[in-house]
Motif scaffolding. Sequence first.
Motif, PDB file in Angstrom:
ATOM      1  N   ALA A   1      -5.186  13.967 -10.248  1.00  0.00           N
ATOM      2  CA  ALA A   1      -4.683  14.433  -8.932  1.00  0.00           C
ATOM      3  C   ALA A   1      -5.079  13.997  -7.649  1.00  0.00           C
ATOM      4  O   ALA A   1      -6.567  13.982  -7.684  1.00  0.00           O
ATOM      5  N   GLN A   2      -4.570  13.136  -7.241  1.00  0.00           N
ATOM      6  CA  GLN A   2      -4.876  12.430  -6.060  1.00  0.00           C
ATOM      7  C   GLN A   2      -3.805  12.438  -5.017  1.00  0.00           C
ATOM      8  O   GLN A   2      -2.669  12.462  -5.323  1.00  0.00           O
ATOM      9  N   ARG A   3      -4.309  12.553  -3.610  1.00  0.00           N
ATOM     10  CA  ARG A   3      -3.072  12.549  -2.662  1.00  0.00           C
ATOM     11  C   ARG A   3      -2.633  11.170  -2.157  1.00  0.00           C
ATOM     12  O   ARG A   3      -3.332  10.359  -2.081  1.00  0.00           O
TER      13      ARG A   3
ATOM     14  N   VAL B   1       0.906  -1.415  -0.039  1.00  0.00           N
ATOM     15  CA  VAL B   1      -0.060   0.038  -0.117  1.00  0.00           C
ATOM     16  C   VAL B   1       0.799   1.028  -0.095  1.00  0.00           C
ATOM     17  O   VAL B   1       1.772   1.461   0.867  1.00  0.00           O
ATOM     18  N   PRO B   2       0.712   2.110  -0.943  1.00  0.00           N
ATOM     19  CA  PRO B   2       1.656   3.262  -0.960  1.00  0.00           C
ATOM     20  C   PRO B   2       1.419   4.164   0.176  1.00  0.00           C
ATOM     21  O   PRO B   2       0.156   4.355   0.653  1.00  0.00           O
ATOM     22  N   VAL B   3       2.242   4.774   0.714  1.00  0.00           N
ATOM     23  CA  VAL B   3       2.107   5.475   1.865  1.00  0.00           C
ATOM     24  C   VAL B   3       2.810   6.881   1.513  1.00  0.00           C
ATOM     25  O   VAL B   3       1.795   7.952   1.762  1.00  0.00           O
TER      26      VAL B   3
ATOM     27  N   PRO C   1      -0.982  14.756   4.425  1.00  0.00           N
ATOM     28  CA  PRO C   1      -1.932  15.787   4.925  1.00  0.00           C
ATOM     29  C   PRO C   1      -2.685  16.708   3.960  1.00  0.00           C
ATOM     30  O   PRO C   1      -2.089  17.105   3.276  1.00  0.00           O
ATOM     31  N   PRO C   2      -3.984  16.742   4.405  1.00  0.00           N
ATOM     32  CA  PRO C   2      -4.703  17.786   3.272  1.00  0.00           C
ATOM     33  C   PRO C   2      -4.131  19.145   3.479  1.00  0.00           C
ATOM     34  O   PRO C   2      -3.775  19.635   4.534  1.00  0.00           O
TER      35      PRO C   2
END
Length: 964
Positions: free
Chosen positions: A268-270, A239-241, A275-276
């Motif tokens: 575009a996804q974080r 799982v990418p962190v 953190p937001p």
Amino acid sequence: MSRRTPPWRHSCLFITGALALTGCSSGSTPEEAPPLEQQASALVPGPDLRITELTAPDSAKPGQPVTVTAKVCNTGDQAVYSSAMLEVYLSTTSTQQVPGPGTQPPPTQQLTQGQTDVGTVYAGQCVSRSFNIYVSPPSGFTGNGTYYLGASVDTQNAVPESDETNNGFVKGLMGVGNRPDLVVTRVDAPPNLAPGQAFSASATVCNVGTEYSSGGSVELYLSSVNGLALPPLSGPPPVPVTQLMVGSALMGSLEAGQCRAVPLTGYAQRPPSAPPGTPLYLGAIADPSRSVTELREDNNTFVQGLVGVGNGPDLAIRSVTGPASARQGDSFPATVTVCNEGTASSPQADVRVFLSTVPSLAAPGTQPRPLTEFPVTNFSVPALVSGQCATRTVQGPANRPPANPSEQPLYLGAIVDLPQGVVELREDNNTRADTLMGMGARPDLTVVSLDAPSNAPSYGTLAVSAKVCNVGTTRSTDVPVEVYVTNEPSLSVVSGPPPMSRMPVGTVNVPALEPLECVTRLVSGYSNVPGGTAMPNPVLYVGAIVDPMSSLQELREDNNVSPLSRIGLGYGPDLVVRTLTAPSSVKPGTSLSTDVKVCNEGTQPSSASTVGLFLSTTASVTSSMQYPPSPSQVMVGTVEVSSLSQGTCVLYPKTVYAALPPAATPTQPLYLVAVADVNQQQLELREDNNTRVAGTLIVGNGPDLVVTDVTGPSSAIPGGPLTLNVKVCNVGTEPAGPSYVLGVLAMEEMQSNPYLPPASSESYVGMTSVSSLAVGQCVTTAVSGSASTVPNADPASPRYLGARVDMSNQVVELREDNNTRMTSRIVVGSGPDLVVRSVTAPPALPQYGSFTAQVQVCNEGNVSMYGSVPVDLVITTETSLYTPGQGQPPFTQVQIPVGGAMVPALSVGQCTTLSIQSSVVRPSAATSGQSLYLGALVDGPNSLLELSEDNNTLTRATPIGQAQ
């Protein structure tokens, strides 16, 4: 007996992606040796040699000859005259053993690749040495591998040095073998991304290996840390962190040495760990699945930099410019461009201009502000929609920061949103301070331009023209200007004799110059290749240095060197494409016509050759001999060029089929690119100047409206009537329906984007309709209105005539980004404006010969001039006159008044022609045979307050005579 030096000398670890490292320190190495290190080594007298740069190809085949270049600096206090050997190695470890007299490292660990004599290196100087090596890996080589490339200087201990522990340098890994090696060198994308939305990006992938690469993919990533990790080869990916793949594309096959900009679509996804609201790092990985067997697998990742991800504004300082110098306390202009690079509109924001002792400013919100900066002035930028910019010119006093009371140059910068009143996607790009200004009461000489031939015979005569200007605040003294041929891409002022990497061509005297005065000097001498230059086909440059011995104390000492230009020395042809024309648009499936002018600028005739013509999505193309061809380009034709003697040109008209490159999208702007000697059949003096680009052009069906010219008066009364003449053309492939054209007065470059509103710095003059236009048809229409001003604008900010066509987008065009044009300056105010419109006199007069000149002076202002003002007839060695400051006489060593008359009262628009008797007099700084030019200066004492003070001179284009 123990050795004088330890077996393991100074070494560094390689940083991935660096082309050349500077020891273990950061930053670039100047031509002068580092001052701090020089001071440290000076504690022990003697020379001190160290290598600061080592450049070589990223990879090579076994036995292949490659060129290696090392920069060697003497940071000691004594010169090196004896032979100091420079050796280059390949090693299995990141540390290297320096072979001493009679000792050699184990051949399984390290092997010498070649050596050369460094030669003389004076104290405080650096020299570059280039030589060819034949790549031979250490024993145990199995056909493909990676080795550390390093070098050591004075390996035989021939030079007693103050420090014997710093003679080694390790560049990093070099691939050796017969495989490709894929790397990402650049990633382009918007500066900010909207969450969950698609965005366009491109990753430039290069094959820096030695063999063809069959393909593979490139993946686009967003990461919360400044780095990327390759995904695992087998098993389910973890799982990418810290990173998330947001796009991918096939890169296609690449020949060795070939690069390709691969277009990608990202989303575009974080990453989960981000953190937001925090910016993310954008990067890419070449061949993440390792489907291509490479020489190296450790260099496939690349991080471009930060991007914002979210919905919000992002204010950034795009540029800050100002004068070259200013006196302490004097007011000076600064021009600042602020852009909203975010995804949402920004409110009005504060901008503050600073002078700083360092090339950076503390972040907004820092309190108290550091002593390294001092405020100049502040202003506000209006609300900006996403992608919009605003440029403002403001005035403020030049005062030194508390931390810098001496006359050292300062950096001009600005901060937007200093109080942090705007919530932005990024807060790290609100500052900029990279414009260096001299401050104080001193001269400042700089070489602003250099005119040199493209090629010259070895050991033959070489004439170079250097233009030197005093951009300081006081008068300079006489100093020399020297011209050099160098094998390095930069020059600098050095203490002592010039290093061996540069060969002097000649020197001439530069006369004393007043502030903002310029002089052009012809330097003649002989062209020689510097010692240590890699042969054959040497890469050489020509440049000039004014005041090379630093005998004149100046505001700045770092700007005495001219821009360098390439030059070929030797005997051979040099084919270049000097002219290439292209239409604005062409219908699909049809042909386009172009004119191709080919010249031989070499020193010997050329045989018959071929020019390749390409349509490309980029302004550059790869050789047609590379296979497979890049999908971003397609060859559309060739031009067969006859043999050319040196110095001759031939113009060839050509019609080619307008085919689209495979990677081109419909109606994408394309470049027409011409490549001389495309088949590489000529052995040329230079191979770097074979390409010429024209365009852009569109292949498609539709009209395309453009404004080709806007004319009008040079001044207007605020709120008074104003008429602009606007020329609109249809450069598309189909007729254009009726539209409207808007006349404006603009304070900054007009943005032509159908999705952006007009800038708040534009004031409307008026609007009128434009009739339907056939293909290729133009119409000039008058746009009448008033010369309104922009609220809260600085009166000193310049304004320009401009126009927008089809601003409502009622005509569907091939291009919507070319609907604006900004032309000449207009002054909005009340007053007279005297302009010299013509200067006539007989040509080719002898020195001291008498003549009568006719000078026409016009009042192009909007208020009558009463009384009278002088007009001076001036002879100068330059093609333009120097305008003295208020109260200063118009004569200098470069120009001399030779007559004058009084201009009578002139009403608005009135002109008068004055006859002035004179004779040809040589200015004191003129050299024998130098051309002399005749000009006129009206109101030299600046006794008349005019709308514009920068248009009071005119110089004849042809010389009036020559100095004897």
